[in-house]
Design a protein around this motif. Structure first.
Motif, mmCIF file in Angstrom:
data_model
loop_
_atom_site.group_PDB
_atom_site.id
_atom_site.type_symbol
_atom_site.label_atom_id
_atom_site.label_comp_id
_atom_site.label_asym_id
_atom_site.label_seq_id
_atom_site.Cartn_x
_atom_site.Cartn_y
_atom_site.Cartn_z
ATOM 1 N N THR A 29 0.857 -1.189 0.000
ATOM 2 C CA THR A 29 0.000 0.000 0.000
ATOM 3 C C THR A 29 0.888 1.233 0.000
ATOM 4 N N ASN A 30 0.753 2.052 -1.032
ATOM 5 C CA ASN A 30 1.563 3.259 -1.171
ATOM 6 C C ASN A 30 0.873 4.417 -0.454
ATOM 7 N N ILE A 31 1.413 4.802 0.695
ATOM 8 C CA ILE A 31 0.827 5.871 1.499
ATOM 9 C C ILE A 31 1.268 7.238 0.981
ATOM 10 N N LEU A 32 2.562 7.413 0.798
ATOM 11 C CA LEU A 32 3.113 8.673 0.283
ATOM 12 C C LEU A 32 4.190 8.332 -0.745
ATOM 13 N N PRO A 33 3.774 7.916 -1.950
ATOM 14 C CA PRO A 33 4.738 7.564 -2.996
ATOM 15 C C PRO A 33 5.302 8.798 -3.677
ATOM 16 N N GLU A 34 6.238 8.583 -4.573
ATOM 17 C CA GLU A 34 6.875 9.734 -5.219
ATOM 18 C C GLU A 34 5.926 10.463 -6.164
ATOM 19 N N THR A 35 4.810 9.856 -6.516
ATOM 20 C CA THR A 35 3.810 10.539 -7.341
ATOM 21 C C THR A 35 2.944 11.496 -6.529
ATOM 22 N N ALA A 36 3.002 11.398 -5.195
ATOM 23 C CA ALA A 36 2.241 12.296 -4.317
ATOM 24 C C ALA A 36 3.138 13.449 -3.875
ATOM 25 N N LYS A 37 2.538 14.583 -3.568
ATOM 26 C CA LYS A 37 3.317 15.768 -3.243
ATOM 27 C C LYS A 37 3.929 15.677 -1.842
ATOM 28 N N ALA A 38 5.223 15.911 -1.761
ATOM 29 C CA ALA A 38 5.979 16.001 -0.515
ATOM 30 C C ALA A 38 7.350 16.528 -0.869
ATOM 31 N N ASP A 39 8.112 16.915 0.145
ATOM 32 C CA ASP A 39 9.459 17.433 -0.089
ATOM 33 C C ASP A 39 10.489 16.313 -0.177
ATOM 34 N N SER A 40 10.513 15.437 0.831
ATOM 35 C CA SER A 40 11.543 14.404 0.920
ATOM 36 C C SER A 40 10.979 13.015 1.182
ATOM 37 N N LEU A 41 9.861 12.934 1.883
ATOM 38 C CA LEU A 41 9.364 11.668 2.410
ATOM 39 C C LEU A 41 8.800 10.733 1.353
ATOM 40 N N LEU A 42 9.096 9.443 1.546
ATOM 41 C CA LEU A 42 8.430 8.348 0.861
ATOM 42 C C LEU A 42 7.964 7.377 1.943
ATOM 43 N N VAL A 43 6.669 7.005 1.932
ATOM 44 C CA VAL A 43 6.116 6.146 2.977
ATOM 45 C C VAL A 43 5.272 5.056 2.319
ATOM 46 N N VAL A 44 5.513 3.810 2.723
ATOM 47 C CA VAL A 44 4.805 2.675 2.142
ATOM 48 C C VAL A 44 4.652 1.601 3.217
ATOM 49 N N GLU A 45 3.579 0.791 3.122
ATOM 50 C CA GLU A 45 3.469 -0.347 4.016
ATOM 51 C C GLU A 45 3.271 -1.619 3.204
ATOM 52 N N VAL A 46 3.750 -2.729 3.781
ATOM 53 C CA VAL A 46 3.760 -4.010 3.073
ATOM 54 C C VAL A 46 3.297 -5.104 4.027
ATOM 55 N N ILE A 47 2.486 -6.025 3.521
ATOM 56 C CA ILE A 47 2.135 -7.239 4.258
ATOM 57 C C ILE A 47 2.684 -8.436 3.489
ATOM 58 N N THR A 48 3.480 -9.225 4.182
ATOM 59 C CA THR A 48 4.111 -10.414 3.609
ATOM 60 C C THR A 48 3.485 -11.646 4.252
ATOM 61 N N PRO A 49 2.827 -12.508 3.476
ATOM 62 C CA PRO A 49 2.192 -13.691 4.066
ATOM 63 C C PRO A 49 3.204 -14.635 4.716
ATOM 64 N N GLY A 50 2.733 -15.398 5.694
ATOM 65 C CA GLY A 50 3.598 -16.336 6.390
ATOM 66 C C GLY A 50 4.324 -17.271 5.433
ATOM 67 N N GLY A 51 5.602 -17.505 5.700
ATOM 68 C CA GLY A 51 6.417 -18.369 4.870
ATOM 69 C C GLY A 51 6.965 -17.715 3.615
ATOM 70 N N HIS A 52 6.720 -16.405 3.439
ATOM 71 C CA HIS A 52 7.154 -15.699 2.232
ATOM 72 C C HIS A 52 8.369 -14.802 2.514
ATOM 73 N N THR A 53 9.036 -14.420 1.420
ATOM 74 C CA THR A 53 10.110 -13.433 1.467
ATOM 75 C C THR A 53 9.584 -12.089 0.988
ATOM 76 N N SER A 54 10.329 -11.037 1.297
ATOM 77 C CA SER A 54 9.918 -9.680 0.939
ATOM 78 C C SER A 54 11.170 -8.814 0.826
ATOM 79 N N SER A 55 11.021 -7.662 0.155
ATOM 80 C CA SER A 55 12.209 -6.861 -0.202
ATOM 81 C C SER A 55 13.232 -7.792 -0.869
ATOM 82 N N TYR A 56 12.713 -8.631 -1.764
ATOM 83 C CA TYR A 56 13.467 -9.745 -2.324
ATOM 84 C C TYR A 56 13.007 -9.971 -3.752
ATOM 85 N N PRO A 57 13.897 -10.314 -4.708
ATOM 86 C CA PRO A 57 15.333 -10.499 -4.531
ATOM 87 C C PRO A 57 15.986 -9.281 -3.880
ATOM 88 N N PRO A 58 17.101 -9.494 -3.206
ATOM 89 C CA PRO A 58 17.733 -8.384 -2.480
ATOM 90 C C PRO A 58 18.015 -7.191 -3.388
#
Length: 265
Positions: free
Chosen positions: A140-169
């Motif tokens: 879920t993109n809360i404050l992506p680069e397409t939204a107006k802000a000065d510096s911040l980027l904010v996102v949340e992620v749900i990874t199901p049990g047994g899964h990898t995330s931010s992957y491949p590294p």
């Protein structure tokens, strides 16, 4: 460099406090508040911009003379999208809990964009599913680069049990646009059910930084540089809230070349 694992200090009030000074970097700040009904968190943003994220619970949010009234719907970070409020530099904000509340305060330096305070509504947040097989995760993109802000980027992620995330590294620690941007990053982790655990590794190509951390419910990890994959164990879903900021507000990452084959059909 500071310890990359930040554990909560207590269970009430301000339980996490990460500043650029404490993290040993230049941009990202992250605070977490656990509030009972009627309790309050407030501050002035000074020379930083802030994104207030209601991780769970309902609260009345006021920024200067703008009363956003009572916001919030979900009682768990695993149940739908959040409500958030953008707060520009040199503004007072106040959050008063009407239920049990977990409040994340994400911050980064302001560049003087003179943006107004605004409510970031759940229905306006883009949601996407990434990966395949046991690398599927939900973003879920809360404050992506397409939204107006000065510096911040904010996102949340749900990874199901047994899964990898931010992957491949992948990494984003080199100011080499358009190929890669330099972004500091924090991960605020939650697990469902909360007694579960996960793992996160933060490492560089030359292994001058190479740390593997046990992730338990409520901890924050710091990613000053390097690759930073996560893996959660079977039966326990992993939530994390990412805050990123750097010299340029764009997310351009570099995959670890030895693992890029995983992206091929």
């Amino acid at each position: 460099m500071a310890d990359l694992l930040v554990k909560p200090a207590g269970t009430r009030g301000q339980t996490i406090h990460v500043t650029p000074q404490s993290a040993g970097w230049s941009h990202v700040g992250f605070d977490l508040y656990q509030l009972a009904p009627g309790e309050m968190a407030q501050a002035n943003t000074n020379d930083r911009e802030v994104c207030l994220v209601l991780v769970s619970g309902k609260a009345r949010i006021i920024v200067e003379d703008v009363d956003f009234n009572i916001l919030g719907e979900r009682m768990s970070p695993f149940d739908g999208k959040p409500h958030a409020v953008y707060v520009p530099a040199e503004h007072d904000w106040m959050v008063t809990a009407t239920t049990e509340v977990t409040l994340a305060v994400c911050s980064a330096p302001s560049t003087g964009g003179n943006l107004p305070p605004r409510h970031i509504r759940p229905e306006k947040m883009e949601h996407e599913t990434r990966g395949r097989g046991t690398n599927v995760r939900h973003v879920t993109n809360i404050l992506p680069e397409t939204a107006k802000a000065d510096s911040l980027l904010v996102v949340e992620v749900i990874t199901p049990g047994g899964h990898t995330s931010s992957y491949p590294p992948h990494k984003h620690d080199t100011d080499n646009l358009p190929a890669e941007s330099l972004l500091e990053e924090t991960y605020y982790h939650r697990l469902n059910p909360p007694q579960g655990f996960a793992f996160q590794r933060v490492y560089t190509d030359d292994r001058s930084l190479d740390e593997t951390m046990l992730i338990e419910d409520g901890v924050v990890t710091l990613v000053p540089r390097g690759y930073h994959p996560c893996a959660t164990i079977h039966g326990y879903d992993l939530y994390y809230l990412n805050v990123m900021a750097g010299p340029t507000r764009t997310w351009k990452f570099h995959n670890a070349p030895e693992h890029e084959w995983l992206l091929k059909d």
